[in-house]
Design an enzyme around this catalytic site. Structure first.
Site, PDB file in Angstrom:
ATOM      1  N   ASP A 347      53.457  74.159  33.592  1.00  0.00           N
ATOM      2  CA  ASP A 347      52.323  73.250  33.791  1.00  0.00           C
ATOM      3  C   ASP A 347      51.797  72.746  32.452  1.00  0.00           C
ATOM      4  O   ASP A 347      51.452  71.588  32.298  1.00  0.00           O
ATOM      5  CB  ASP A 347      51.206  73.944  34.585  1.00  0.00           C
ATOM      6  CG  ASP A 347      50.746  75.249  33.953  1.00  0.00           C
ATOM      7  OD1 ASP A 347      51.538  75.871  33.211  1.00  0.00           O
ATOM      8  OD2 ASP A 347      49.603  75.660  34.203  1.00  0.00           O
ATOM      9  N   ARG A 351      47.345  76.943  26.993  1.00  0.00           N
ATOM     10  CA  ARG A 351      46.338  77.922  27.408  1.00  0.00           C
ATOM     11  C   ARG A 351      47.026  79.151  28.005  1.00  0.00           C
ATOM     12  O   ARG A 351      48.251  79.251  28.003  1.00  0.00           O
ATOM     13  CB  ARG A 351      45.366  77.284  28.406  1.00  0.00           C
ATOM     14  CG  ARG A 351      45.980  76.962  29.749  1.00  0.00           C
ATOM     15  CD  ARG A 351      44.915  76.477  30.732  1.00  0.00           C
ATOM     16  NE  ARG A 351      45.501  76.094  31.979  1.00  0.00           N
ATOM     17  CZ  ARG A 351      45.267  74.949  32.615  1.00  0.00           C
ATOM     18  NH1 ARG A 351      44.454  74.049  32.088  1.00  0.00           N
ATOM     19  NH2 ARG A 351      45.833  74.706  33.773  1.00  0.00           N
ATOM     20  N   ASP A 352      46.208  80.073  28.526  1.00  0.00           N
ATOM     21  CA  ASP A 352      46.762  81.325  29.060  1.00  0.00           C
ATOM     22  C   ASP A 352      47.346  81.103  30.451  1.00  0.00           C
ATOM     23  O   ASP A 352      46.953  81.736  31.415  1.00  0.00           O
ATOM     24  CB  ASP A 352      45.654  82.384  29.099  1.00  0.00           C
ATOM     25  CG  ASP A 352      44.412  81.893  29.828  1.00  0.00           C
ATOM     26  OD1 ASP A 352      44.388  80.709  30.242  1.00  0.00           O
ATOM     27  OD2 ASP A 352      43.467  82.678  29.994  1.00  0.00           O
ATOM     28  N   GLU A 353      48.288  80.172  30.530  1.00  0.00           N
ATOM     29  CA  GLU A 353      48.934  79.881  31.805  1.00  0.00           C
ATOM     30  C   GLU A 353      50.428  79.668  31.546  1.00  0.00           C
ATOM     31  O   GLU A 353      51.207  80.580  31.689  1.00  0.00           O
ATOM     32  CB  GLU A 353      48.280  78.664  32.473  1.00  0.00           C
ATOM     33  CG  GLU A 353      48.560  78.641  33.952  1.00  0.00           C
ATOM     34  CD  GLU A 353      47.439  78.027  34.788  1.00  0.00           C
ATOM     35  OE1 GLU A 353      47.619  77.959  35.989  1.00  0.00           O
ATOM     36  OE2 GLU A 353      46.401  77.619  34.242  1.00  0.00           O
ATOM     37  N   ASP A 360      53.931  71.076  40.226  1.00  0.00           N
ATOM     38  CA  ASP A 360      54.026  70.169  39.086  1.00  0.00           C
ATOM     39  C   ASP A 360      55.482  69.715  38.900  1.00  0.00           C
ATOM     40  O   ASP A 360      55.773  68.544  38.673  1.00  0.00           O
ATOM     41  CB  ASP A 360      53.538  70.857  37.805  1.00  0.00           C
ATOM     42  CG  ASP A 360      52.150  71.468  37.947  1.00  0.00           C
ATOM     43  OD1 ASP A 360      51.845  72.003  39.024  1.00  0.00           O
ATOM     44  OD2 ASP A 360      51.374  71.424  36.984  1.00  0.00           O
ATOM     45  N   TRP A 413      53.766  72.498  46.889  1.00  0.00           N
ATOM     46  CA  TRP A 413      54.178  73.393  45.794  1.00  0.00           C
ATOM     47  C   TRP A 413      55.520  74.026  46.206  1.00  0.00           C
ATOM     48  O   TRP A 413      56.557  73.749  45.602  1.00  0.00           O
ATOM     49  CB  TRP A 413      53.089  74.449  45.526  1.00  0.00           C
ATOM     50  CG  TRP A 413      52.129  73.969  44.484  1.00  0.00           C
ATOM     51  CD1 TRP A 413      52.055  74.411  43.196  1.00  0.00           C
ATOM     52  CD2 TRP A 413      51.150  72.914  44.596  1.00  0.00           C
ATOM     53  NE1 TRP A 413      51.095  73.702  42.505  1.00  0.00           N
ATOM     54  CE2 TRP A 413      50.530  72.791  43.339  1.00  0.00           C
ATOM     55  CE3 TRP A 413      50.739  72.076  45.612  1.00  0.00           C
ATOM     56  CZ2 TRP A 413      49.530  71.856  43.082  1.00  0.00           C
ATOM     57  CZ3 TRP A 413      49.744  71.140  45.371  1.00  0.00           C
ATOM     58  CH2 TRP A 413      49.154  71.042  44.130  1.00  0.00           C
ATOM     59  N   GLU A 619      45.837  66.759  32.062  1.00  0.00           N
ATOM     60  CA  GLU A 619      45.729  67.385  33.381  1.00  0.00           C
ATOM     61  C   GLU A 619      44.680  66.665  34.233  1.00  0.00           C
ATOM     62  O   GLU A 619      44.841  66.508  35.434  1.00  0.00           O
ATOM     63  CB  GLU A 619      45.318  68.852  33.193  1.00  0.00           C
ATOM     64  CG  GLU A 619      45.170  69.640  34.473  1.00  0.00           C
ATOM     65  CD  GLU A 619      44.920  71.117  34.200  1.00  0.00           C
ATOM     66  OE1 GLU A 619      44.476  71.448  33.081  1.00  0.00           O
ATOM     67  OE2 GLU A 619      45.176  71.933  35.094  1.00  0.00           O
ATOM     68  N   HIS A 640      50.003  68.123  30.200  1.00  0.00           N
ATOM     69  CA  HIS A 640      50.321  68.502  31.575  1.00  0.00           C
ATOM     70  C   HIS A 640      51.143  67.344  32.154  1.00  0.00           C
ATOM     71  O   HIS A 640      50.619  66.268  32.356  1.00  0.00           O
ATOM     72  CB  HIS A 640      48.994  68.603  32.338  1.00  0.00           C
ATOM     73  CG  HIS A 640      48.787  69.872  33.057  1.00  0.00           C
ATOM     74  ND1 HIS A 640      48.502  71.046  32.418  1.00  0.00           N
ATOM     75  CD2 HIS A 640      48.794  70.171  34.388  1.00  0.00           C
ATOM     76  CE1 HIS A 640      48.334  72.009  33.326  1.00  0.00           C
ATOM     77  NE2 HIS A 640      48.518  71.498  34.522  1.00  0.00           N
TER      78      HIS A 640
HETATM   79  C1  BGC Z   1      47.942  74.581  36.957  1.00  0.00           C
HETATM   80  C2  BGC Z   1      48.463  73.432  37.746  1.00  0.00           C
HETATM   81  C3  BGC Z   1      48.916  73.992  39.047  1.00  0.00           C
HETATM   82  C4  BGC Z   1      47.675  74.440  39.721  1.00  0.00           C
HETATM   83  C5  BGC Z   1      47.853  74.885  41.111  1.00  0.00           C
HETATM   84  C6  BGC Z   1      46.716  75.051  37.635  1.00  0.00           C
HETATM   85  O1  BGC Z   1      46.023  76.015  36.966  1.00  0.00           O
HETATM   86  O2  BGC Z   1      47.753  74.263  35.627  1.00  0.00           O
HETATM   87  O3  BGC Z   1      49.191  72.539  37.106  1.00  0.00           O
HETATM   88  O4  BGC Z   1      49.736  73.223  39.830  1.00  0.00           O
HETATM   89  O5  BGC Z   1      46.977  75.401  38.951  1.00  0.00           O
HETATM   90  O6  BGC Z   1      46.704  75.119  41.657  1.00  0.00           O
END
Ligand code: BGC
Length: 732
Positions: A347, A351-353, A360, A413, A619, A640
């Site tokens: 995504d 960040r912490d992801e 996506d 998704w 984003e 994003h």
């Molecule tokens: C992500 C998104 C993702 C979404 C789903 C987010 O935190 O960055 O790109 O699809 O969560 O809820």
């Protein structure tokens, strides 16, 4: 992946780990050896639980950054094979540097948002085997075993989210020991399947900024993913520290609140003299670097280089128009892909992801497959997707799954499981991936059928909805991630679409899909009978039109157009509706409105971020609000790629280059350009396996002219006239 592919090819090696506890410090595993004679060839096979970098006699082995990549580690770990003949000498030192990476790092650890504590039961381990063939016909195998020793490395701390602490003044001592790891499972070892991540570009700073707060900040001019290389002359023990950010705030000060808990550290302790350093077992998403500590006061910008990392992918697509803002949009889309195609489609990179969010990837896959050759990249990720699928057919929202063990994803998704393989088939003519994924595709559709609370509709599950949809009831300042689009309508539309893709894939593969054809018809009827063309949001209209879920497309188009006008001629769609919005309009005779939305410069629009200096996709349409304020720290990435999906409309509708389902991979091409008076010229190119395809139109002497290049048979529809073309360049 079949059992046959899961080769156990480690002959004389065990998974080994450090016997002692080194805490946060990254270990280096070492094996010294002396050659027995003249070497004909030597191969190193290696992998790690964590990420690794191997060196022989101080020289890096291969160029794969963050090897072995990210897979569903419980089921498979890729093994890399390197030819190391040229690195051997009489006396040798084989080193394997390791760090936590995706296996043990915070990305899969406890304490993170919604994260399953996978890391808790994991330990760092390596397995390697060096196979030396001598010219006298003999050979030697050196494998990882308890004879290897370990040192604390200069890398005192390293994590993908939190960056690194490196002490160049520290001298590693190989005084620690190895033992066979608790988990000595060879059945997870598979050959490298994906593309390797490599250093792709070196970027020099464009400016040195002194901010109003008194900070010294380097601007690389481009938001990117990678790491920073520094060169300096310093004394032993002197400290270097940097912080990273994607943006400056409205006052021009350094800002990285949007990294959330990701520390993205770069802390370096100098050795004596001239030195160069770059991290290699972590990565950062950044455009700006704040110099927090640096020993030299009179440094030069040449001492800093940003190194761009992404998976190896051949660039195949290009769009160039007479409109500089559209060109910048396309550049931002390309950089969004570069920044987020780092072994898995993520995504965001900062960040912490940084997770393999299916939604996506699904919305962007078509654009991605035109921009770059991503066939191998997606084959690997889709393999992990099928391995992550639940027994009951559910597909988690992120792949590899680090959310809860039973995560059930959601409509748009999880549908990545049908949409992405189908796109690989369309863009590359790849029937192998379709065949490989076909059971998973069916199983997913069966899953929806088994869990829905209403036959032929999809009701009852938690849904992401049209994520970040602007058609919502948020009060000023309130953050709402779900909009007003009906969850059941959206989910049912995707249920229909996935069932349809199972039918299409089945037809290609010669499978019996009668059951799914009937299911598809039933879902479509249920959709029509339930929702009765009574659509409120833009997204509801768009899904019904684009997925063929209305018997009255004219009326629904009229209603969509009215809705868009009453919304002020702007988009109000989120992650799900946006990629189809322009398609739904142009498929129904409203291309001029589609162009109007594409070319809009005010918030919300694709060009608005460009007016604010964006160099990647955001984003949120309002990552920076018109008054310069920053959208909440809570979830605000400036890299994003999802909204970059608009490029598939630019290739397919504006320039008019399209695949043909019955002859995919551009074996046949459908050209259907859509010119507008709002743009002087528009050109797109795609390098297919049959050769270069291009489509260009421009205004000249009051008329529109076209030039088309086709390497393979093509149908063209130009100004309503149909042509059958053989390979060549055509002007109309
Ligand atoms: C992500 C998104 C993702 C979404 C789903 C987010 O935190 O960055 O790109 O699809 O969560 O809820």
């Amino acid at each position: 992946m079949s059992r046959k592919d899961m080769v156990i090819f480690m002959l004389k090696a065990n998974w080994i780990k450090v016997k002692e506890n080194l805490g946060d410090v990254c270990p280096i595993f070492e094996r010294k050896f002396t050659l027995r004679g003249k070497v004909k060839s030597a191969t190193l096979r290696v992998t790690a639980r964590g990420v690794y970098m191997a060196e022989i006699n101080g020289k890096r082995v291969g160029d794969f950054i963050l090897a072995p990549g990210w897979t569903v580690y419980e089921k498979r770990i890729q093994v890399q094979t390197y030819d190391v003949t040229h690195l051997l000498q009489n006396e040798n030192n084989l080193h394997i540097h390791t760090a936590k990476g995706w296996y043990l790092g915070r990305i899969c650890g406890a304490g993170n948002w919604n994260r399953n504590s996978l890391a808790e039961n994991r330990e760092c381990a390596v397995i390697a085997e060096l196979n030396i063939n001598y010219t006298d016909g003999t050979s030697e195998l050196i494998g990882t075993d308890s004879d290897w020793s370990v040192a604390e490395s200069k890398l005192r701390f390293c994590d993908l989210y939190d960056g690194e602490i490196y002490d160049a003044s520290f001298t590693p001592e190989f005084k620690y020991h190895t033992v066979v790891a608790d988990n000595n499972d060879f059945s997870v070892l598979v050959p490298q399947q994906g593309e390797k991540v490599i250093e792709q570009e070196r970027i020099k700073p464009v400016a040195l900024i002194h901010t109003p707060k008194g900070e010294t900040v380097i601007d690389f001019g481009q938001n990117l993913t990678g790491y920073l290389e520094i060169s300096l002359n310093a004394h032993k023990g002197e400290a270097v520290e940097f912080s990273f950010a994607e943006i400056l705030d409205k006052d021009g000060n350094f800002y990285n609140g949007n990294y959330r808990s990701a520390k993205a550290l770069y802390s370096y302790t100098c050795k004596e003299g001239e030195q160069t350093h770059k991290p290699t077992l972590t990565f950062y998403g950044f455009r700006y670097v704040r110099i927090d500590k640096f020993p030299q006061r009179d440094f030069a910008l040449e001492q800093f280089t940003a190194i761009v990392l992404h998976s190896e992918m051949k660039r195949t697509g290009k769009i160039e128009t007479s409109d500089p803002m559209l060109n910048q949009l396309f550049s931002n889309i390309i950089w969004g892909q570069k920044g987020n195609f780092l072994d898995v489609p993520t995504d965001c990179p900062q960040r912490d992801e940084r997770l393999g969010w299916t939604g996506d990837a699904q919305v962007f896959v078509k654009t991605a497959s035109y921009n770059f050759d991503v066939q191998r990249f997606f084959t690997k990720w889709l393999t992990d997707m099928s391995l992550s699928q639940g027994e009951d057919g559910r597909v988690p929202a992120v792949i590899p799954n680090v959310l809860s063990e039973n995560d059930a994803g959601g409509a748009a998704w999880s549908d990545a499981v049908t949409i992405c393989p189908w796109q690989m088939y369309l863009t590359y003519g790849d029937t192998d991936i379709l065949k490989q994924m076909f059971p998973a595709m069916k199983k997913y559709v069966d899953y929806i059928t088994s869990v829905t609370t209403t036959p032929y509709l999809w009701t009852g599950n938690w849904q992401y909805s049209d994520w970040l949809e602007l058609d919502n009831n948020a009060k000023p300042g309130e953050v709402i991630t779900k909009g007003n689009t009906s969850e059941e309508l959206l989910a049912t539309a995707f249920y229909a679409y996935s069932a349809l893709l199972v039918c299409k894939a089945g037809a290609v593969l010669g499978e019996d899909v009668e059951e799914y054809k009937a299911l598809y018809q039933n879902i479509v009827s249920a959709f029509k009978n339930t929702f009765k063309d009574d659509f409120k949001t833009q997204t509801e209209h768009v899904l019904a039109l684009h997925f063929g879920l209305t018997d009255h497309p004219k009326e629904v188009t009229k209603s969509l157009v009215e809705k868009i006008h009453s919304d002020g001629d702007m988009l109000k769609t989120g992650f799900v509706g946006t990629p189809y919005l322009l398609h739904a309009l142009s498929e129904n005779g409203e291309s001029e409105l589609a162009y109007k939305i594409l070319l809009r410069k005010d918030y919300p629009s694709w060009l608005y971020p460009i007016t604010k200096g964006a160099t990647t996709m955001w984003e949120h349409w309002d990552g920076f609000k018109p008054n310069g304020e920053i959208w909440s720290d809570a979830m605000n990435s400036y890299n994003h790629y999802a909204y970059g999906a608009v490029a598939d409309w630019m290739y397919g509708v504006a320039a008019g280059i399209n695949t043909v389902e019955s002859a995919p991979g551009f074996e046949e091409i459908l050209f259907k350009p859509t010119p507008t008076d709002e743009i002087d010229s528009f050109c797109a190119e795609i390098e297919s396996k049959y050769g270069k395809i291009s489509s260009r139109w421009w205004h000249e002497d009051g008329i529109v002219k076209y030039e088309i290049t086709t390497p393979s048979p093509a149908k063209a529809i130009i100004n309503g006239k149909k042509y059958n073309l053989i390979a060549g360049v055509y002007r109309f």
